[in-house]
Design a protein around this motif. Structure first.
Motif, PDB file in Angstrom:
ATOM      1  N   ASN A 465       0.832  -1.212   0.000  1.00  0.00           N
ATOM      2  CA  ASN A 465       0.000   0.000   0.000  1.00  0.00           C
ATOM      3  C   ASN A 465       0.862   1.254   0.000  1.00  0.00           C
ATOM      4  OD1 ASN A 465      -2.414  -1.276  -0.044  1.00  0.00           O
ATOM      5  ND2 ASN A 465      -2.830  -1.105   2.153  1.00  0.00           N
ATOM      6  N   LYS A 468       2.181   1.739  -3.282  1.00  0.00           N
ATOM      7  CA  LYS A 468       1.094   1.983  -4.234  1.00  0.00           C
ATOM      8  C   LYS A 468       0.568   3.416  -4.127  1.00  0.00           C
ATOM      9  CE  LYS A 468      -2.555  -0.644  -3.636  1.00  0.00           C
ATOM     10  NZ  LYS A 468      -3.726  -1.531  -3.733  1.00  0.00           N
ATOM     11  N   TYR A 469       0.418   3.885  -2.865  1.00  0.00           N
ATOM     12  CA  TYR A 469      -0.204   5.196  -2.669  1.00  0.00           C
ATOM     13  C   TYR A 469       0.820   6.332  -2.491  1.00  0.00           C
ATOM     14  CZ  TYR A 469      -4.389   2.401  -2.253  1.00  0.00           C
ATOM     15  OH  TYR A 469      -5.415   1.531  -2.520  1.00  0.00           O
ATOM     16  N   ASP A 496       5.019   6.409   4.980  1.00  0.00           N
ATOM     17  CA  ASP A 496       5.167   6.895   3.605  1.00  0.00           C
ATOM     18  C   ASP A 496       4.855   8.374   3.507  1.00  0.00           C
ATOM     19  OD1 ASP A 496       2.355   7.453   2.774  1.00  0.00           O
ATOM     20  OD2 ASP A 496       2.089   5.310   3.154  1.00  0.00           O
ATOM     21  N   ALA A 516     -10.298   4.116   0.717  1.00  0.00           N
ATOM     22  CA  ALA A 516     -10.424   5.445   1.327  1.00  0.00           C
ATOM     23  C   ALA A 516     -11.442   6.270   0.561  1.00  0.00           C
ATOM     24  CB  ALA A 516      -9.079   6.129   1.349  1.00  0.00           C
ATOM     25  N   SER A 527      -7.921  -4.899  -3.988  1.00  0.00           N
ATOM     26  CA  SER A 527      -9.240  -5.470  -3.712  1.00  0.00           C
ATOM     27  C   SER A 527      -9.922  -4.803  -2.527  1.00  0.00           C
ATOM     28  CB  SER A 527      -9.084  -6.969  -3.421  1.00  0.00           C
ATOM     29  OG  SER A 527      -8.197  -7.118  -2.324  1.00  0.00           O
ATOM     30  N   GLY A 528      -9.188  -3.982  -1.786  1.00  0.00           N
ATOM     31  CA  GLY A 528      -9.773  -3.368  -0.582  1.00  0.00           C
ATOM     32  C   GLY A 528      -9.788  -4.333   0.575  1.00  0.00           C
ATOM     33  N   LEU A 531      -5.836  -4.279   4.194  1.00  0.00           N
ATOM     34  CA  LEU A 531      -5.785  -3.792   5.574  1.00  0.00           C
ATOM     35  C   LEU A 531      -6.652  -4.638   6.505  1.00  0.00           C
ATOM     36  CD1 LEU A 531      -5.803   0.096   5.302  1.00  0.00           C
ATOM     37  CD2 LEU A 531      -3.909  -1.407   5.875  1.00  0.00           C
TER      38      LEU A 531
END
Ligand code: ADP
Length: 711
Positions: A465, A468-469, A496, A516, A527-528, A531
Motif C-alpha cells: 500500500n 502503491k499510494y 510513507d 479510502a 481489492s480493498g 488492511l
C-alpha cells in the motif's frame, strides 16, 4: 302581686269601669235603685251598697274579660300544639325518645315508617331489636355514650326492615333534663351510603382499569407530589408505592432532569394547556426514553391536579438507532458490493488481459527466445497478481468464519523485513521513491516466536500500500522494542509520504472491501482487503494496529506484536507444511509410484501429468468420479490418487467415500480450485489424506507427497 300583674290588673279594672259606664241598662237600674228606697233595710249604707254593687259589676266584667283572654290564649295554645304535633309527626327525620333501658317511649311517624311498623305497636319495644346484628354493638355503645356524656352523640347503624334493602340511618342523641330518657333524631342515609358505595366501586373500577392499562399512569397534586401511580408506573421505574406516593421523585431522578419535568408540570398546572413531549428520564440509574402526556384536572373544590401517561419508547429508540445504523450499513454494503464487484472485475480482468494477450502473442512463430521469456514472465506476473486477489478473498473467508489457524515458529524479523524490502525494492526504484528499512534488534534478539506467514502477509500488505499510494518521497519500514511495555512488545511501522487518507475514512479503511475513496475505486489497483486481513492477522497474533495520516502528506501504519523469544509450538496447521522446517524435510527421492489422476479439466490433467512425471512409474487417468472408483477397483495397487473435487456426476468427495469402502491404504490427495474455509475439513472427513489448492506447482505437490512417500 308582681308589678306587671298589678299593672295588668289595673288596666283590666280600668277597662271594666269604662265598659260599665257605657252600658245603659245597669246605669238606669242603678238610678232606680238610688231613687226608690229599699224595702229591705240593710246594715250597709246606701252609698256603700252602691259601691259594693259597682265593685261586683266591675269584678264581673273583669272576669268576663279575663275569660276572653283565656279563650284566646287557649286557641293560640291549641294552634301551637297542633303545629308541634304536625311538625313532630310529619317531619322528614325520625324523632323518638328512649328510656335508659333503650325502650321506645315516644316516636314520630317518620321513625315508625323507618322501623316499618305502626306507631302504636312500637311503643315500649326495645329499639335495638330493630338494629341489624352487625351494627348492634355500635348502637349499644352509642346509647351508653349518650347517657354518659350528656352532649349530642352520633352513630351510623343499619335497621332491619321488611324490605330486602337495609336502611342506613344516622342517629344523633342527647339525654333529657331529668337524665332518664334520651331524645334521638334519626336521618335516613341509605341513599348517601349507596352513593358512597357506588363511588367506592367506581373508584375501584377506575383503579382496576388504570392498573390494567399497559402504559404507566400517574396523578400529581399542585405541589408535584404523586398521589396515584399504577402498577405499570411502579414496574417501569422499579419503585414501590411507598417510595412514590406523596413524593416528587426528587430522590430518584438527577437534578437536571427533575428541573425539566417540573417546569413542564408547572406550565400544564398553571395554564391548563396539555403537553406531550419526548423526554429522557433516569430513574435509579436506568435511563428511559419516554413520551409523556400531561393534562390538567380541576376538582369541585378548585384543587388542581396533573394527570400523566407515559409511553416507554426506550426499546423503540434503541431499535431506531440500530435500524438507522443497519440502514447505513446496508447502504454502505450496497456501495461496497458495487465497489467490490468493480474491484474484482478490475483485479481479475487486468491480469487476465495480460495472460490471454501474451499467451496469444506467444503463438507467433518468429518470436525470439528472449521475447518468449519476456512474455512468459508477464504471464507469470499477471497470474501471480490474480492469485493474490483470490488468496485475499480466501483469507477473508477464513477470518470471517473464525477458521484462522496460526502456526508459530521461530521467526527472524530482521530477515522478514529484508525479504519484504528486497521484494519491493525494484518497484520503489521504478517509481523513484526512496525506500529504506530499519531494524531495532540484532542477532538472536530479533528471532521471535510468531507465525511467519501471517507476519509476512501483514508487512507485505502494508508496504504494498505504502508504495502503491506514494508517488514521490519515501517509504520507510522498521520496528523497535517498546521499552516501557509489560509484557514486552515490538512496534512495527510502515511510513510513507504518499497521498494520505482523509480523516473521515481513517476508520473505515480497515473494513473489508473499503477503500479510502470508494468513488475513486478504479484509480489504483487493489481489492480493498489488504488492511482488513492485516488487522485481523495482527489481532490473532496478539497485537494491535493503529495509523496516523494527513491527506496529501502521508501515512504511518503501526502495529504491535508480543515479543516472545522462546519457541513454543502451539498448533500445527495446513500451513505447517509450508514452514521452513518442514521444507527442509522434503525427500526428493520419492519415485516409482502408480498414480491415478482424477481430473475433468484436460489442461489441469496435462499439467499434473508433466509435474509428476519424475515420480511416476505408471499413470492412470479418470474424468469423472465414477471412472476414478472403477479405476481404483481394477487397480488395487495404486499408490496415489490426485482427486479433483469438482467433477461431473460423482464429485471428488463422493468418489473418495466410495473408494474408502474397499481401499483404506491408497493415498488420496484432494485438489480444489475453491480453497474456501471448511473445504479442507470436508476433504479429510470424506477420507482424503490431504488437501492442496489450485494453482498447484511442483514444489507444493512434492512437499505434500514427501509426507506420505518418504523413503
Ligand atoms: P487496497 O487493496 O485497496 O489497497 P487495503 O485494504 O489495503 O485495500 O486498503 C484500503 C484502502 O486504504 C485503500 O484503498 C486506500 O484507499 C487506503 N490506504 C491504505 N494504505 C494507504 C496508504 N499507505 N496511503 C494512502 N491510502 C492508503
Amino acid at each position: 302581686m308582681t308589678n306587671d300583674e298589678k299593672t295588668k290588673f289595673e288596666i283590666l279594672r280600668q277597662k271594666a269601669e269604662e265598659l260599665l259606664n257605657t252600658l245603659p241598662t245597669p246605669r238606669d237600674e242603678q238610678d232606680k235603685l238610688l231613687s226608690v228606697p229599699s224595702k229591705t233595710s240593710s246594715p250597709l249604707s246606701e252609698i256603700n251598697m252602691m259601691k259594693l254593687i259597682h265593685e261586683l259589676e266591675v269584678y264581673q266584667v273583669e272576669l268576663e274579660l279575663q275569660n276572653e283572654e283565656l279563650q284566646r290564649a287557649k286557641a293560640l295554645a291549641d294552634i301551637a300544639t297542633n303545629k308541634y304535633t304536625n311538625l313532630y309527626d310529619f317531619a322528614p327525620s325520625g324523632y323518638f325518645t328512649l328510656s335508659k333501658m333503650g325502650d321506645i317511649i315516644d316516636l314520630n311517624l317518620a321513625s315508625a315508617l323507618m322501623l316499618g311498623k305502626e306507631r302504636s305497636k312500637l311503643i315500649d319495644n326495645r329499639f335495638s331489636l330493630f338494629v341489624s346484628s352487625d351494627t348492634r354493638s355500635v348502637f349499644n355503645l352509642f346509647i351508653d355514650k349518650v347517657f354518659e356524656s350528656k352532649s349530642p352523640e352520633t352513630c351510623e347503624v343499619t335497621l332491619i326492615s321488611n324490605d330486602d334493602l337495609p336502611t342506613n340511618v344516622l342517629l344523633t342523641g342527647i339525654v333529657t333534663e331529668n337524665d332518664d330518657q334520651c331524645n334521638i333524631t334519626m336521618v335516613d342515609i341509605t341513599k348517601r351510603k349507596q352513593a358512597e358505595i357506588m363511588l367506592l366501586e367506581e373508584k375501584q373500577r377506575v383503579k382496576t382499569i388504570l392498573e390494567l392499562v399497559g402504559d404507566p399512569i400517574f396523578l400529581k397534586d399542585n405541589e408535584h407530589r404523586i398521589i396515584f401511580a399504577n402498577r405499570a408506573f411502579l414496574d417501569l421505574f422499579e419503585l414501590d408505592e411507598a417510595s412514590v406516593l406523596g413524593k416528587t421523585l426528587a430522590e430518584n431522578v438527577p437534578e437536571n432532569e427533575m428541573e425539566h419535568f417540573l417546569r413542564v408540570d408547572r406550565s400544564v398546572l398553571d395554564t391548563g394547556i396539555s403537553d406531550s413531549c419526548e423526554e429522557e428520564l433516569t430513574v435509579g440509574g436506568t435511563k428511559h426514553t419516554i413520551i409523556t402526556k400531561k393534562i390538567r384536572f380541576i376538582d369541585k373544590s378548585e384543587n388542581r391536579f396533573l394527570v400523566g401517561s407515559i409511553h416507554d419508547i426506550t426499546e423503540r429508540k434503541q431499535w431506531e438507532v440500530e435500524l438507522i445504523s443497519a440502514k447505513k450499513q446496508a447502504e454502505e454494503s450496497d456501495k461496497l458490493k458495487s465497489a467490490f464487484l468493480a474491484n474484482m472485475s478490475h483485479e481479475i480482468r487486468t491480469p487476465m488481459n495480460g495472460i490471454l494477450g501474451f499467451a496469444e502473442l506467444l503463438k507467433e512463430p518468429e518470436l525470439t527466445g528472449e521475447q518468449q521469456q519476456k512474455y512468459i514472465c508477464i504471464i507469470e506476473k499477471a497470474g501471480a497478481r490474480m492469485l493474490n486477489t483470490i488468496n485475499d478473498i480466501i483469507s477473508i473467508s477464513r477470518i470471517e468464519s473464525g477458521e484462522m489457524n496460526i502456526s508459530v515458529s521461530n521467526t527472524d524479523i530482521n530477515q522478514q523485513l529484508e525479504d519484504v524490502y528486497n521484494f519491493f525494492k525494484p518497484e520503489s526504484e521504478k517509481k523513484r521513491i526512496k525506500f529504506s528499512f530499519k531494524t531495532g534488534l540484532s542477532g538472536k534478539k530479533a528471532i521471535i516466536k510468531t507465525d511467519p506467514d501471517k507476519m509476512n502477509t501483514i508487512l507485505f500488505n502494508l508496504v504494498k500500500n505504502a508504495i502503491k499510494y506514494t508517488d514521490k518521497g519515501s517509504v520507510e519500514i522498521g520496528y523497535r522494542l517498546k521499552a516501557d511495555s509489560d509484557p514486552l512488545e515490538l512496534v512495527f511501522y510502515v511510513k510513507d509520504t504518499g497521498i494520505g487518507i482523509p480523516e473521515n475514512r481513517q476508520k473505515a479503511i480497515f473494513e473489508r472491501f473499503i477503500k479510502a475513496d470508494i468513488n475513486d475505486k478504479m484509480a489504483r489497483q487493489g481489492s480493498g482487503l489488504g488492511l482488513a486481513i492485516a488487522k485481523a492477522y495482527i489481532e490473532v497474533l496478539g497485537g494491535k494496529m493503529s495509523m496516523e495520516s494527513k491527506e496529501g502528506l502521508g501515512s504511518v501504519f503501526y502495529y504491535t506484536l508480543p515479543y516472545h523469544t522462546e519457541l513454543e509450538e502451539k498448533s500445527v496447521t495446513e500451513n505447517a507444511v509450508l514452514n521452513n522446517d518442514i521444507k527442509k524435510q522434503i525427500n526428493p527421492q520419492v519415485s516409482g509410484l502408480k498414480i491415478l489422476i482424477a481430473e475433468d479439466d484436460e489442461n489441469s490433467e496435462m499439467y499434473l501429468r508433466v509435474i509428476i512425471k519424475s515420480i511416476c512409474k505408471e499413470l492412470l487417468t479418470a474424468e469423472t468420479g465414477r471412472e476414478a472408483i472403477a479405476a481404483c477397483r481394477n487397480h488395487p495397487d495404486i499408490d496415489l490418487i490426485l482427486m479433483d473435487i469438482q467433477m461431473p456426476s460423482t464429485n471428488g468427495y463422493e468418489a473418495t467415500r466410495e473408494i474408502r469402502e474397499f481401499n483404506k491404504e491408497v493415498i488420496i490427495i484432494a485438489q480444489t480450485a475453491f480453497a474456501l474455509a471448511g473445504d479442507r475439513e470436508k476433504a479429510i472427513e470424506a477420507g482424503c489424506n490431504d488437501y492442496i489448492t489450485k494453482p498447484i506447482n511442483k514444489e507444493k505437490i512434492m512437499q505434500v507427497l514427501a509426507k506420505y512417500f518418504q523413503q
